[in-house]
Each structure stands twice: as C-alpha cells, then as structure tokens.
Design a protein around this motif. Structure first.
Motif, short mmCIF file in Angstrom:
data_model
loop_
_atom_site.label_atom_id
_atom_site.label_comp_id
_atom_site.label_asym_id
_atom_site.label_seq_id
_atom_site.Cartn_x
_atom_site.Cartn_y
_atom_site.Cartn_z
N LYS A 244 94.67 31.01 62.69
CA LYS A 244 93.48 30.52 63.37
C LYS A 244 92.67 29.67 62.41
O LYS A 244 92.36 30.10 61.30
CB LYS A 244 92.65 31.67 63.89
N LYS A 245 92.34 28.46 62.84
CA LYS A 245 91.54 27.56 62.01
C LYS A 245 90.08 27.67 62.45
O LYS A 245 89.78 27.76 63.63
CB LYS A 245 92.01 26.12 62.17
N ALA A 246 89.20 27.64 61.48
CA ALA A 246 87.77 27.70 61.77
C ALA A 246 87.34 26.39 62.44
O ALA A 246 87.76 25.31 62.04
CB ALA A 246 86.98 27.92 60.50
N ASN A 247 86.52 26.51 63.46
CA ASN A 247 85.98 25.35 64.15
C ASN A 247 84.59 25.09 63.57
O ASN A 247 83.70 25.93 63.67
CB ASN A 247 85.90 25.61 65.65
N LEU B 75 82.20 23.47 64.64
CA LEU B 75 81.14 23.44 65.64
C LEU B 75 80.70 24.83 66.06
O LEU B 75 79.66 24.98 66.71
CB LEU B 75 81.61 22.65 66.87
N ASP B 76 81.47 25.86 65.73
CA ASP B 76 81.10 27.22 66.11
C ASP B 76 79.70 27.59 65.63
O ASP B 76 78.95 28.25 66.35
CB ASP B 76 82.11 28.24 65.56
N ALA B 77 79.34 27.18 64.43
CA ALA B 77 78.02 27.53 63.88
C ALA B 77 76.90 26.92 64.72
O ALA B 77 75.83 27.51 64.84
CB ALA B 77 77.92 27.06 62.44
N PHE C 232 76.85 26.55 67.94
CA PHE C 232 76.73 27.19 69.24
C PHE C 232 76.71 28.72 69.16
O PHE C 232 76.80 29.39 70.16
CB PHE C 232 77.87 26.73 70.15
N ARG C 233 76.55 29.27 67.96
CA ARG C 233 76.52 30.71 67.76
C ARG C 233 75.23 31.27 68.36
O ARG C 233 74.15 30.70 68.22
CB ARG C 233 76.61 31.02 66.28
N GLN C 234 75.36 32.40 69.03
CA GLN C 234 74.20 33.09 69.58
C GLN C 234 73.40 33.71 68.45
O GLN C 234 73.98 34.12 67.44
CB GLN C 234 74.65 34.18 70.59
N GLU D 243 74.73 37.04 66.88
CA GLU D 243 76.11 37.12 66.40
C GLU D 243 76.16 37.17 64.89
O GLU D 243 75.39 36.54 64.19
CB GLU D 243 76.93 35.88 66.86
N VAL E 87 78.04 36.42 61.27
CA VAL E 87 78.81 35.29 60.73
C VAL E 87 80.11 35.76 60.17
O VAL E 87 80.30 36.73 59.61
CB VAL E 87 77.99 34.53 59.65
#
Length: 107
Positions: free
Chosen positions: A91-94, A96-98, A100-102, A105, A107
């Motif tokens: 799995k590669k880190a996206n 953009l996840d940071a 859109f993180r709630q 959540e 890290v």
C-alpha cells in the motif's frame, strides 16, 4: 541509471552511471551488484560484448569492488503480481489523505 536488458548466462540487465562511474549488474535471481570505479571504456566494451557473461566473469567480477543489493524491478514485479492475481501489492501512502483526514483520526 538506464538499464539495458540482456540474456547472457545469469545476467539479465546492465547499466552504467557515467558521472558516478558505477556499473550495475542484475542477475536472473533478482540480485544486483553495483561496482564502483568502473571506467567508461570498460562499460563500452562490456555493453557491446558478444559474450557479456564471459566478459563480466573475466573483466569485472574479480577486478572491481562490488556492493550487493536487489534489482530495482522487483518492486514493480510485486505490483504486477498483485494486479494479475499474484502477491498483494504494498500500500502506497496517498499525499492527499492528510488534507481530508477527519479531526479525530490518528496519524
């Protein structure tokens, strides 16, 4: 470093970094060796040799210091295996996840 695919003995790909004077040799078992201090003339003769395996054994293997590693293509092979039914791809880190993180959540 650009790799040249070959099929000679146990060799599967060779490449050369002119600026760093590093020769990379990749083998059929997925291993690789980087040789330091290789001149461009040795690379030219090796890459154009009609008997690359013999040239490697006679002029490179015992003449230069090598550092063992893995062939670069192995990670790509894992991804292809996962795509076509083999092993699971890592799995590669996206990045953009940071964005859109709630707020609650971890890290």
């Amino acid at each position: 470093m650009e790799m040249k695919k070959i099929n000679a003995g146990k060799l599967r790909a060779i490449g050369y970094d002119l600026r760093e004077r590093v020769l990379r040799v990749e083998f059929d078992d997925g291993s690789a060796i980087d040789y330091a201090g290789v001149g461009s003339e040795v690379w030219r003769r090796f890459s154009t040799s009609g008997a690359a395996w013999s040239f490697y054994r006679d002029n490179i293997e015992e003449e230069f210091a090598g550092k063992r590693g893995r062939a670069v293509g192995e990670s790509k092979r894992t991804e292809l295996d996962a795509l076509f039914g083999g092993a699971e791809a890592p799995k590669k880190a996206n990045p953009l996840d940071a964005l859109f993180r709630q707020p609650d959540e971890e890290v």
